[in-house]
Every structure is written in C-alpha cells, then in structure tokens.
Enzyme design. Structure first.
Site, PDB file in Angstrom:
ATOM      1  NE  ARG A  62      -4.036  -1.120   0.511  1.00  0.00           N
ATOM      2  CZ  ARG A  62      -4.939  -1.335   1.224  1.00  0.00           C
ATOM      3  NH1 ARG A  62      -5.072  -2.228   2.199  1.00  0.00           N
ATOM      4  NH2 ARG A  62      -6.367  -0.670   1.009  1.00  0.00           N
ATOM      5  CD  GLN A  64      -2.185   6.633  -3.407  1.00  0.00           C
ATOM      6  OE1 GLN A  64      -2.269   7.453  -4.395  1.00  0.00           O
ATOM      7  NE2 GLN A  64      -2.170   6.941  -2.288  1.00  0.00           N
ATOM      8  CG  ASP A  79      -5.032  -0.010  -2.733  1.00  0.00           C
ATOM      9  OD1 ASP A  79      -5.350  -1.568  -2.596  1.00  0.00           O
ATOM     10  OD2 ASP A  79      -4.603   0.775  -1.958  1.00  0.00           O
ATOM     11  CB  SER A  99      -8.037   1.049  -2.279  1.00  0.00           C
ATOM     12  OG  SER A  99      -7.176   1.265  -1.251  1.00  0.00           O
ATOM     13  CE1 TYR A 126      -4.118  -2.816   5.176  1.00  0.00           C
ATOM     14  CE2 TYR A 126      -1.773  -3.411   4.722  1.00  0.00           C
ATOM     15  CZ  TYR A 126      -2.973  -3.335   4.030  1.00  0.00           C
ATOM     16  OH  TYR A 126      -3.179  -3.431   2.810  1.00  0.00           O
TER      17      TYR A 126
HETATM   18  P1  NAD Z   1      -8.665  -3.114   6.702  1.00  0.00           P
HETATM   19  O1  NAD Z   1      -9.468  -3.612   5.532  1.00  0.00           O
HETATM   20  O2  NAD Z   1      -7.353  -4.103   6.951  1.00  0.00           O
HETATM   21  O3  NAD Z   1      -9.276  -2.780   7.821  1.00  0.00           O
HETATM   22  C1  NAD Z   1     -10.389  -1.972   8.029  1.00  0.00           C
HETATM   23  C2  NAD Z   1     -10.401  -0.953   9.205  1.00  0.00           C
HETATM   24  O4  NAD Z   1     -10.582  -1.803  10.364  1.00  0.00           O
HETATM   25  C3  NAD Z   1      -8.987  -0.430   9.463  1.00  0.00           C
HETATM   26  O5  NAD Z   1      -9.265   0.994   9.591  1.00  0.00           O
HETATM   27  C4  NAD Z   1      -8.647  -0.737  10.895  1.00  0.00           C
HETATM   28  O6  NAD Z   1      -7.916   0.276  11.736  1.00  0.00           O
HETATM   29  C5  NAD Z   1      -9.943  -1.233  11.418  1.00  0.00           C
HETATM   30  N1  NAD Z   1      -9.623  -2.064  12.723  1.00  0.00           N
HETATM   31  C6  NAD Z   1      -9.018  -3.205  12.711  1.00  0.00           C
HETATM   32  N2  NAD Z   1      -9.087  -3.689  14.074  1.00  0.00           N
HETATM   33  C7  NAD Z   1     -10.065  -3.004  14.704  1.00  0.00           C
HETATM   34  C8  NAD Z   1     -10.507  -3.097  16.113  1.00  0.00           C
HETATM   35  N3  NAD Z   1     -10.220  -4.116  16.860  1.00  0.00           N
HETATM   36  N4  NAD Z   1     -11.605  -2.145  16.238  1.00  0.00           N
HETATM   37  C9  NAD Z   1     -12.049  -1.261  15.382  1.00  0.00           C
HETATM   38  N5  NAD Z   1     -11.296  -1.407  14.089  1.00  0.00           N
HETATM   39  C10 NAD Z   1     -10.250  -1.982  13.857  1.00  0.00           C
HETATM   40  O7  NAD Z   1      -7.817  -1.916   6.137  1.00  0.00           O
HETATM   41  P2  NAD Z   1      -7.834  -1.092   4.800  1.00  0.00           P
HETATM   42  O8  NAD Z   1      -9.187  -0.253   4.845  1.00  0.00           O
HETATM   43  O9  NAD Z   1      -7.806  -1.944   3.649  1.00  0.00           O
HETATM   44  O10 NAD Z   1      -6.850  -0.017   4.821  1.00  0.00           O
HETATM   45  C11 NAD Z   1      -6.660   0.461   6.093  1.00  0.00           C
HETATM   46  C12 NAD Z   1      -5.499   1.522   5.997  1.00  0.00           C
HETATM   47  O11 NAD Z   1      -4.263   1.361   5.132  1.00  0.00           O
HETATM   48  C13 NAD Z   1      -5.958   2.882   5.578  1.00  0.00           C
HETATM   49  O12 NAD Z   1      -7.121   3.761   5.992  1.00  0.00           O
HETATM   50  C14 NAD Z   1      -4.595   3.534   5.006  1.00  0.00           C
HETATM   51  O13 NAD Z   1      -4.108   4.131   6.293  1.00  0.00           O
HETATM   52  C15 NAD Z   1      -3.811   2.693   4.607  1.00  0.00           C
HETATM   53  N6  NAD Z   1      -3.808   2.482   2.947  1.00  0.00           N
HETATM   54  C16 NAD Z   1      -2.733   3.010   2.521  1.00  0.00           C
HETATM   55  C17 NAD Z   1      -2.647   3.191   1.164  1.00  0.00           C
HETATM   56  C18 NAD Z   1      -1.686   3.768   0.457  1.00  0.00           C
HETATM   57  O14 NAD Z   1      -0.965   4.629   0.975  1.00  0.00           O
HETATM   58  N7  NAD Z   1      -1.783   3.657  -0.863  1.00  0.00           N
HETATM   59  C19 NAD Z   1      -3.684   2.631   0.501  1.00  0.00           C
HETATM   60  C20 NAD Z   1      -4.897   2.151   1.178  1.00  0.00           C
HETATM   61  C21 NAD Z   1      -4.915   1.734   2.327  1.00  0.00           C
END
Ligand code: NAD
Length: 390
Positions: A128, A133, A136, A139, A235
């Site tokens: 990520r 991006q 991804d 996403s 993450y």
């Molecule tokens: P994900 O699907 O792995 O998780 C979804 C959400 O669940 C996350 O926000 C996580 O914090 C939350 N979570 C996990 N355990 C939890 C708990 N016990 N209680 C409550 N919430 C909990 O994550 P995702 O949506 O695929 O991505 C998460 C993060 O990754 C993004 O918000 C971002 O910071 C990062 N990301 C970066 C890029 C990039 O830089 N290109 C792209 C996508 C995502």
C-alpha cells in the site's frame, strides 16, 4: 507474450478482470490478448467489444488456458466443473497467474502453483505505497463494498435514513455506526451521509479521526496511540486484551443507540476481531441492522453467518461476501485498471520481464520457479505441514 482473460467461474461472480479499455493498453505495450468467449457477459460486455479493442476470442476455458502465457483473473483458482479440472492446474506450467489469490486462505492452491512452477502474484498483497496506488485493488473493492453495504442497510431498515419534514410531522434521521474506518468504512460514511443519516465511526487507529470528521461523521473510538494500534504500513495491529476491553466498552454504548451498523474491521492475515458479542446484539434497538463486511474472515459480530441474512434478538444481521461483485460494471472497471497497471510492470517490448528488484513485484509475488516467495505464506505452509495429523 499472450495475456489470457478467462470467464470467472465463482458462484454469482459477474465481474471480469480486464475490460476493453485496458485491452487497448496491453496491446499498446505489444502484448497479445486472448479473452474467453462470454467473459464480459456478467457486465453486459459482448465479445465484439473485446474484438474491437484488439483481443482475440478463445472459444472456451480449455482453449484459453492452453495458449495464455499470463492469466489475469479476479477470484483465486477454483475447480472448473465443466472441464473437471482445477484452474490452478489449467495455468500453463511455468506461466504467470495474477489474481486476488488471498494466499493465507488458499494454502493448497499456493502449493499446487509452486509445484507446477507457476509464477503467481496476489493483487491483495500489492504494497500500500504511493507508487502502487494505481494497483490497489483492495481499495477499489473496499470502496465498492462500503458503498453497497449502506444501500443494503437502508433497504433492510424499517426506518428512513434522512430526516424528513412532512405534513405528517418530522421524522428524525437514522443513526448509523461504522466500525472500522478504513477504505470501506470511509466510503460507507460518505454514502450514509449522502442519504442523510447521522453517522458515528469507531476505529482503533487514531489517524482516522480527522478523515472521519472531514466526511461529517463523529469519531467515537478509544484514545490509543499510533504505536499500539498500527504497523509500519498503516494497517491495524491486534490489540492487547486490556486495550480491546477499553474500546469495547465505548463501542457497546454506541451500539445501543444505532439504527444501522456497518462493520468492516480487519487485521491483515488474522481472523476478524470480534467486536459485537451476542449480548451486545441483544441490547440493540429492535429493527436495527448490522451489515458485517468482515463476514469472510469470521465476522466482527458473533452472530454473523457468512453469505446469509439472519434475524437475532430482532436485529437483522447480513454477512455478505464478495459485495463488490454486485456492482460488476464499475468494480470490473476499477479492477481492470489496477491489474493492468501491475501487469505493465512485467512487460518490456511485448515480452515478459520480471524484475524482482521492483518492490511492488517482489511484495506481491507468491510463487516463482517452484518456490514460495512470500515469506508469511511460506511460514504458514510449513507450520501447516509440521502440525500433527488429527
Ligand atoms: P482493513 O480492511 O485491513 O481494515 C479496515 C479497518 O478496520 C481499518 O481502518 C482498521 O484500523 C480497522 N480495525 C482493525 N481492528 C480493529 C478493531 N479491533 N476495532 C476497530 N477497528 C479495527 O484496512 P484498509 O481499509 O484496507 O486500509 C487501512 C489503512 O491502510 C487505510 O486507512 C490507510 O491508512 C492504509 N492504506 C494506505 C494506502 C496507500 O498508501 N496507498 C492505500 C490503502 C490503504
């Protein structure tokens, strides 16, 4: 180099890995493109649209797999009932496969691909990073799922989402709680706000507070530090039992007043955290809705059944899997851009050129040259084979 795009064979799967716009891009990179007849039918794309973009049409899966050097798919390899063969065995030995392989859930498939010396890349393990991006797919699919989850909640709710001022009086808006404000959760917040609901969001990562507020929702998560809640990639990490308890108490109070809950919490590589125990469901408002987007990883709610709709304590609990697949036109368009951007890293002058010094290719490669390249997958396969037979 011949790139093959088979028809997806998963149940109710209507997406396709590559749409005609990206066939043109692959052709511009001097690759040949072969598409299985009917591959786009789930999203109303006739074979003719692929031919006009420069692809050749293979009459069936057997013809496609026999000719393709690189196979692009969405779902991990599955049993092809018509051919009585597993897709992992259909990819040419020494060929390349790119799909959402989800290796931790498909260890047998990974083993089979390694044995057949298939080079495989998993779209769900593309790092990520900013450079990656465009690739991804997590996403893209999270965005589609987050949007659709809110529509499902609204459809199943016995209440309006927006506030209505009518001749029959004022109807208060629904209160929606989003648990897990990552990509899917943020899209759920934005969609629910457009429908006029009052939205609260809960997450353990403090970094999301600002994003949640910028979408017009209220952050109701615990106050935890970035170090104890997230890894180097951004993450979430599994929380200590004490921290988990602290958060859960806060969450329980918010669940009692919600009309609908969209829950998306995940920790990569682990079962989904259980955040809504059965007792918390019993305390919820009668007629409220839970849409559990973590159903495929065991669910955030203890009462979720993956792929099903159940009613417990007068609360409707939906556990949809592959929700992005219910928006096949746009989900395919997004995935097609993601997978093509990754594949273009592998093509030079129309030939396959795998440069494992590239962090994106190295990070998403699962098997190559008979070996399991992805360390965490290799460890899981080794510990699974070392475990005593039951
Ligand atoms: P994900 O699907 O792995 O998780 C979804 C959400 O669940 C996350 O926000 C996580 O914090 C939350 N979570 C996990 N355990 C939890 C708990 N016990 N209680 C409550 N919430 C909990 O994550 P995702 O949506 O695929 O991505 C998460 C993060 O990754 C993004 O918000 C971002 O910071 C990062 N990301 C970066 C890029 C990039 O830089 N290109 C792209 C996508 C995502």
């Amino acid at each position: 180099m011949k790139i093959g795009i088979p028809k997806e064979i998963g149940a109710r799967e209507r997406r396709v890995a590559v749409v005609p716009d990206q066939v043109k891009q692959l052709k511009a990179a001097k690759a040949e493109v072969l598409v299985e007849a009917g591959a786009g039918s789930g999203l109303y794309l006739p074979d003719r649209a692929y031919e006009e973009a420069g692809a050749a049409i293979a009459r069936d899966a057997a013809a496609l797999y026999a000719e393709a050097d690189v196979v692009l798919k969405i779902q991990p390899p599955l049993e092809n009932a018509a051919l009585r063969k597993h897709e992992a065995d259909l990819v040419r030995g020494g060929g390349v496969l790119v799909c959402m392989l989800r290796p931790f859930s498909n260890l047998d498939v990974v083993r089979a691909l390694a044995e057949r010396r298939v080079t495989s890349f998993s779209m769900d393990l593309v790092p990520r990073t900013t450079r990656a991006q465009r690739m991804d797919a997590l996403s893209s699919m999270g965005t589609a799922a987050g949007y659709k989850a809110v529509l499902l909640a609204a459809e199943h709710s016995p209440r309006f989402f927006p506030m209505l001022v009518t001749a029959a009086g004022t109807i208060p808006p629904s209160r929606l709680l989003v648990i897990g404000a990552g990509v899917a959760g943020l899209q759920a917040i934005a969609t629910a706000r457009r429908l006029g609901a009052v939205v609260e969001a809960y997450d353990i990562r403090p970094a999301v507070k600002e994003e949640v507020e910028s979408l017009g929702a209220t952050f109701v998560g615990p106050t935890l530090s970035a170090e104890e809640t997230q890894d180097a990639q951004g993450y979430a990490k599994a929380l200590s039992p004490e921290k988990q308890k602290e958060g859960m108490e806060k969450l329980r109070a918010r669940l009692k007043v919600a009309d609908a809950v969209i829950t998306t919490a995940r920790v990569p590589g682990l079962p989904a955290p259980k955040l809504i125990p059965a007792e918390a469901v019993a305390e919820m408002k009668p007629g409220s809705i839970i849409v559990d987007l973590a159903a495929d990883m065991g669910g955030n709610c203890a009462l979720t059944e993956a792929g099903a709709e159940v009613v417990r304590h007068d609360v409707t609990i939906l556990g949809p899997v592959r929700l992005a697949g219910t928006l096949p036109v746009h989900a395919s368009m997004m995935y097609s851009r993601n997978i093509t951007a990754l594949v273009l890293l592998m093509v030079k002058d129309g030939a396959l050129n795998l440069d494992f010094n590239d962090d994106i290719l190295a990070g998403s490669c699962i098997t190559h040259d008979g070996k399991i390249m992805h360390a965490a997958t290799r460890e899981r396969i080794e510990s699974a084979s070392a475990a005593p037979a039951r």
